[in-house]
Write an enzyme that holds these catalytic residues in place. Structure first.
Site, PDB file in Angstrom:
ATOM      1  N   LEU A  22       0.832  -1.208   0.000  1.00 29.27           N
ATOM      2  CA  LEU A  22       0.000   0.000   0.000  1.00 29.27           C
ATOM      3  C   LEU A  22       0.865   1.256   0.000  1.00 29.27           C
ATOM      4  CD1 LEU A  22      -2.776  -1.127   2.508  1.00 29.27           C
ATOM      5  CD2 LEU A  22      -2.901  -1.015   0.003  1.00 29.27           C
ATOM      6  N   GLU A  47      -4.764   6.960  10.661  1.00 28.20           N
ATOM      7  CA  GLU A  47      -4.685   8.289  10.046  1.00 28.20           C
ATOM      8  C   GLU A  47      -4.311   8.066   8.579  1.00 28.20           C
ATOM      9  OE1 GLU A  47      -2.774  10.218  14.092  1.00 28.20           O
ATOM     10  OE2 GLU A  47      -1.493   9.328  12.570  1.00 28.20           O
ATOM     11  N   GLN A  59       0.098  -3.554   9.890  1.00 30.30           N
ATOM     12  CA  GLN A  59       0.629  -4.656  10.688  1.00 30.30           C
ATOM     13  C   GLN A  59       1.118  -4.132  12.028  1.00 30.30           C
ATOM     14  OE1 GLN A  59       3.514  -6.221   8.016  1.00 30.30           O
ATOM     15  NE2 GLN A  59       4.760  -4.386   8.006  1.00 30.30           N
TER      16      GLN A  59
END
Length: 190
Positions: free
Chosen positions: A104, A129, A148
């Site tokens: 990501l 956030e 994670q």
């Protein structure tokens, strides 16, 4: 010392680390994958001309619910709050670090700006956030792997756990994304 997968499994089996729900494939070599819940807290930019950190900001945000397989679109430069699907709990001698998934990050999604540290004694869902620093919109789906947690053992158990009355912890037990409660710090005596 960062806990290995073996140590994480032992702590889970002993009930010292809480992660609920926990999928079998979520335990990595030295971390545990966490997933995005279905509520996103978005900012209503037209409500106030600026953010006054001494004031309650309940009117500044609103909850959007991600439905089924329909994505929430995070636009370039946009910042929203989400939360982990998992309810997380820590004992008094462990801290956790929340980090993004590299896949990501490689498309420009950041999952925390400053709230990557989880104190001993924490209980609840973690607020994320979420920022898009890429030039293209990014889709976010309910239940997707979003980050994670790695665990670090303290030299000694903490004297004052997060959530203790003495600390006045503002976010203990949260179950959905929580907007800033910094204004409460201005009501405390130092």
């Amino acid at each position: 010392m960062v806990l290995s997968d073996k140590s994480i499994k032992e702590e889970l089996a002993n009930g010292r680390i809480k992660i609920d729900p926990l999928g079998e494939s979520c335990i990595q070599p030295a971390s545990v994958d966490v997933h995005l819940d279905n509520e996103i807290l978005v900012f209503r930019n037209s409500v106030r001309p600026y953010v006054d950190i001494k004031q309650n900001m309940d009117d500044l945000t609103e909850i959007i619910t991600i439905k089924d397989d329909k994505p929430f679109i995070l636009h370039p430069g946009e910042f929203v709050l989400g939360s982990t699907l998992e309810n997380i709990g820590l004992p008094g001698d462990l801290v956790a670090r929340l980090e993004g998934k590299s896949s990501l990050g490689r498309i420009g999604l950041l999952i925390h700006s400053t709230a990557g540290y989880v104190d001993p004694g924490w209980q609840g869902h973690l607020t994320l956030e979420l920022s898009n620093v890429s030039n293209l919109p990014i889709t976010l789906y309910y239940g997707m792997k979003i980050g994670q947690l790695s665990y670090v053992r303290l030299t000694t158990p903490a004297d004052n756990l997060y959530g203790s009355k003495k600390l006045g912890s503002k976010y203990q037990g949260q179950t959905s994304p929580q907007a800033s409660l910094i204004y409460k710090d201005f009501n405390k005596k130092v």
